[in-house]
Design a protein around this motif. Sequence first.
Motif, PDB file in Angstrom:
ATOM      1  N   THR A  70     -44.203   8.604  53.782  1.00 46.98           N
ATOM      2  CA  THR A  70     -42.891   7.978  53.625  1.00 46.98           C
ATOM      3  C   THR A  70     -41.931   8.324  54.756  1.00 46.98           C
ATOM      4  N   PHE A  71     -41.785   9.601  55.043  1.00 47.20           N
ATOM      5  CA  PHE A  71     -40.814  10.021  56.062  1.00 47.20           C
ATOM      6  C   PHE A  71     -41.228   9.534  57.443  1.00 47.20           C
ATOM      7  N   ARG A  72     -42.488   9.684  57.782  1.00 46.45           N
ATOM      8  CA  ARG A  72     -42.983   9.250  59.089  1.00 46.45           C
ATOM      9  C   ARG A  72     -42.817   7.739  59.241  1.00 46.45           C
ATOM     10  N   ARG A 125     -28.579   4.148  57.029  1.00 47.20           N
ATOM     11  CA  ARG A 125     -29.560   3.092  57.248  1.00 47.20           C
ATOM     12  C   ARG A 125     -30.825   3.309  56.418  1.00 47.20           C
ATOM     13  N   MET A 126     -31.044   4.548  55.958  1.00 53.23           N
ATOM     14  CA  MET A 126     -32.249   4.865  55.182  1.00 53.23           C
ATOM     15  C   MET A 126     -31.806   5.565  53.898  1.00 53.23           C
ATOM     16  N   HIS A 127     -32.256   5.042  52.757  1.00 48.68           N
ATOM     17  CA  HIS A 127     -31.742   5.542  51.480  1.00 48.68           C
ATOM     18  C   HIS A 127     -32.880   5.609  50.463  1.00 48.68           C
ATOM     19  N   ALA A 128     -33.078   6.786  49.881  1.00 48.16           N
ATOM     20  CA  ALA A 128     -34.137   6.978  48.879  1.00 48.16           C
ATOM     21  C   ALA A 128     -33.605   7.882  47.782  1.00 48.16           C
ATOM     22  N   PRO A 129     -32.672   7.381  46.968  1.00 52.93           N
ATOM     23  CA  PRO A 129     -31.980   8.239  46.001  1.00 52.93           C
ATOM     24  C   PRO A 129     -32.858   8.840  44.924  1.00 52.93           C
ATOM     25  N   ASP A 130     -34.003   8.230  44.630  1.00 53.30           N
ATOM     26  CA  ASP A 130     -34.872   8.740  43.573  1.00 53.30           C
ATOM     27  C   ASP A 130     -36.078   9.506  44.109  1.00 53.30           C
ATOM     28  N   ALA A 131     -36.103   9.758  45.411  1.00 51.92           N
ATOM     29  CA  ALA A 131     -37.234  10.446  46.037  1.00 51.92           C
ATOM     30  C   ALA A 131     -37.173  11.943  45.744  1.00 51.92           C
ATOM     31  N   PRO A 132     -38.267  12.661  45.976  1.00 48.66           N
ATOM     32  CA  PRO A 132     -38.251  14.115  45.832  1.00 48.66           C
ATOM     33  C   PRO A 132     -37.173  14.745  46.711  1.00 48.66           C
ATOM     34  N   LEU A 133     -36.690  15.909  46.289  1.00 50.13           N
ATOM     35  CA  LEU A 133     -35.567  16.564  46.956  1.00 50.13           C
ATOM     36  C   LEU A 133     -35.816  16.777  48.449  1.00 50.13           C
ATOM     37  N   ALA A 134     -37.021  17.207  48.819  1.00 50.32           N
ATOM     38  CA  ALA A 134     -37.294  17.477  50.232  1.00 50.32           C
ATOM     39  C   ALA A 134     -37.095  16.227  51.080  1.00 50.32           C
ATOM     40  N   LEU A 135     -37.541  15.088  50.597  1.00 51.84           N
ATOM     41  CA  LEU A 135     -37.385  13.838  51.337  1.00 51.84           C
ATOM     42  C   LEU A 135     -35.929  13.399  51.356  1.00 51.84           C
ATOM     43  N   ARG A 136     -35.245  13.522  50.231  1.00 51.93           N
ATOM     44  CA  ARG A 136     -33.828  13.149  50.175  1.00 51.93           C
ATOM     45  C   ARG A 136     -33.001  13.997  51.132  1.00 51.93           C
ATOM     46  N   THR A 137     -33.394  15.241  51.327  1.00 50.49           N
ATOM     47  CA  THR A 137     -32.672  16.136  52.228  1.00 50.49           C
ATOM     48  C   THR A 137     -32.947  15.799  53.684  1.00 50.49           C
ATOM     49  N   ALA A 138     -34.195  15.448  53.992  1.00 54.20           N
ATOM     50  CA  ALA A 138     -34.584  15.185  55.381  1.00 54.20           C
ATOM     51  C   ALA A 138     -34.078  13.843  55.891  1.00 54.20           C
ATOM     52  N   LEU A 139     -34.017  12.834  55.033  1.00 59.26           N
ATOM     53  CA  LEU A 139     -33.693  11.482  55.491  1.00 59.26           C
ATOM     54  C   LEU A 139     -32.319  11.351  56.153  1.00 59.26           C
ATOM     55  N   ILE A 149     -38.262  14.174  69.119  1.00 59.75           N
ATOM     56  CA  ILE A 149     -39.579  13.838  68.582  1.00 59.75           C
ATOM     57  C   ILE A 149     -40.323  15.059  68.071  1.00 59.75           C
ATOM     58  N   ASP A 150     -40.333  16.126  68.835  1.00 56.36           N
ATOM     59  CA  ASP A 150     -41.091  17.309  68.405  1.00 56.36           C
ATOM     60  C   ASP A 150     -40.551  17.860  67.092  1.00 56.36           C
ATOM     61  N   GLU A 151     -39.232  17.895  66.955  1.00 61.43           N
ATOM     62  CA  GLU A 151     -38.631  18.415  65.729  1.00 61.43           C
ATOM     63  C   GLU A 151     -38.921  17.497  64.539  1.00 61.43           C
ATOM     64  N   LEU A 152     -38.855  16.187  64.780  1.00 56.81           N
ATOM     65  CA  LEU A 152     -39.137  15.239  63.705  1.00 56.81           C
ATOM     66  C   LEU A 152     -40.608  15.303  63.288  1.00 56.81           C
ATOM     67  N   ARG A 153     -41.490  15.505  64.242  1.00 57.07           N
ATOM     68  CA  ARG A 153     -42.913  15.633  63.915  1.00 57.07           C
ATOM     69  C   ARG A 153     -43.154  16.856  63.028  1.00 57.07           C
ATOM     70  N   GLU A 154     -42.432  17.936  63.287  1.00 52.67           N
ATOM     71  CA  GLU A 154     -42.580  19.132  62.459  1.00 52.67           C
ATOM     72  C   GLU A 154     -42.206  18.832  61.011  1.00 52.67           C
ATOM     73  N   VAL A 155     -41.117  18.077  60.830  1.00 54.89           N
ATOM     74  CA  VAL A 155     -40.700  17.725  59.470  1.00 54.89           C
ATOM     75  C   VAL A 155     -41.748  16.821  58.817  1.00 54.89           C
ATOM     76  N   VAL A 211     -44.597  18.978  57.613  1.00 54.98           N
ATOM     77  CA  VAL A 211     -44.245  19.784  56.433  1.00 54.98           C
ATOM     78  C   VAL A 211     -44.257  18.912  55.177  1.00 54.98           C
ATOM     79  N   LEU A 212     -43.620  17.740  55.252  1.00 56.38           N
ATOM     80  CA  LEU A 212     -43.559  16.862  54.087  1.00 56.38           C
ATOM     81  C   LEU A 212     -44.940  16.332  53.707  1.00 56.38           C
ATOM     82  N   GLU A 213     -45.760  16.036  54.694  1.00 55.53           N
ATOM     83  CA  GLU A 213     -47.099  15.507  54.401  1.00 55.53           C
ATOM     84  C   GLU A 213     -48.015  16.579  53.813  1.00 55.53           C
ATOM     85  N   ALA A 214     -47.691  17.840  54.055  1.00 59.81           N
ATOM     86  CA  ALA A 214     -48.471  18.920  53.458  1.00 59.81           C
ATOM     87  C   ALA A 214     -48.083  19.143  51.997  1.00 59.81           C
ATOM     88  N   ARG A 215     -46.899  18.610  51.607  1.00 55.34           N
ATOM     89  CA  ARG A 215     -46.409  18.786  50.235  1.00 55.34           C
ATOM     90  C   ARG A 215     -46.788  17.574  49.379  1.00 55.34           C
TER      91      ARG A 215
END
Length: 205
Positions: free
Chosen positions: A63-65, A122-136, A188-194, A197-201
């Motif tokens: 989702t995040f990627r 521009r990107m909104h996911a109000p019902d997503a898991p907390l980690a995704l809502r925080t990163a977006l 890019i490098d910082e976003l790839r790290e996120v 992390v999210l894909e591992a969860r």
Amino acid sequence: METWAIFTGDIVKSSAMSRAELDAIFARLDDASEALTAWQGQPARMTRFRGDGWQMAVAPTFTFRAALVLRATVRRCGKTADTRFGIGIGPAHFAGGDLSRADGAALVSSGHALDNTPRARRMHAPDAPLALRTALPLADRIAGGWTRRQADVAYYMLAPEPPVQAELARQFDLTQQSVQGHVEAAGIDELREVCEVLEARKTAF
């Protein structure tokens, strides 16, 4: 029903665009849909509706990627080109090759998310898991500052298996040093790290 992340979006300020400009954006979105299909091993089912509206089905893990790559996809069409979208994660049932006859909670949630997107977002996911809502929101702010060339680089370098920078430099007729500069400026490098992390969860979805 399987669990999916449904993206429902539209093109920002599409009324000021020519038909050719809008069609060019949707051609890019079709290309992105093919890329997402390759990532997840299942069709992204890109669907255009109401002229400037679109939907895609994304495996929740990505989702995040996918959100970042889809922002880059549209920005590649011009320095002011942009899209906004709502994301709904949940059950979805597909009937046919696109999303025109799909149903399920994810589609309903996605449409509501788009309709209730805050003005500055521009990107909104109000019902997503907390980690995704925080990163977006942080990713939203970064992506909003991309230049057209940075979006070109982000589109490729944020893929799960990105090309080497030398290959990208040849593709865009740039030096490798210039590509690295765009990678750094676009975060890019910082976003790839996120992303990683999210894909591992996976259990978060």
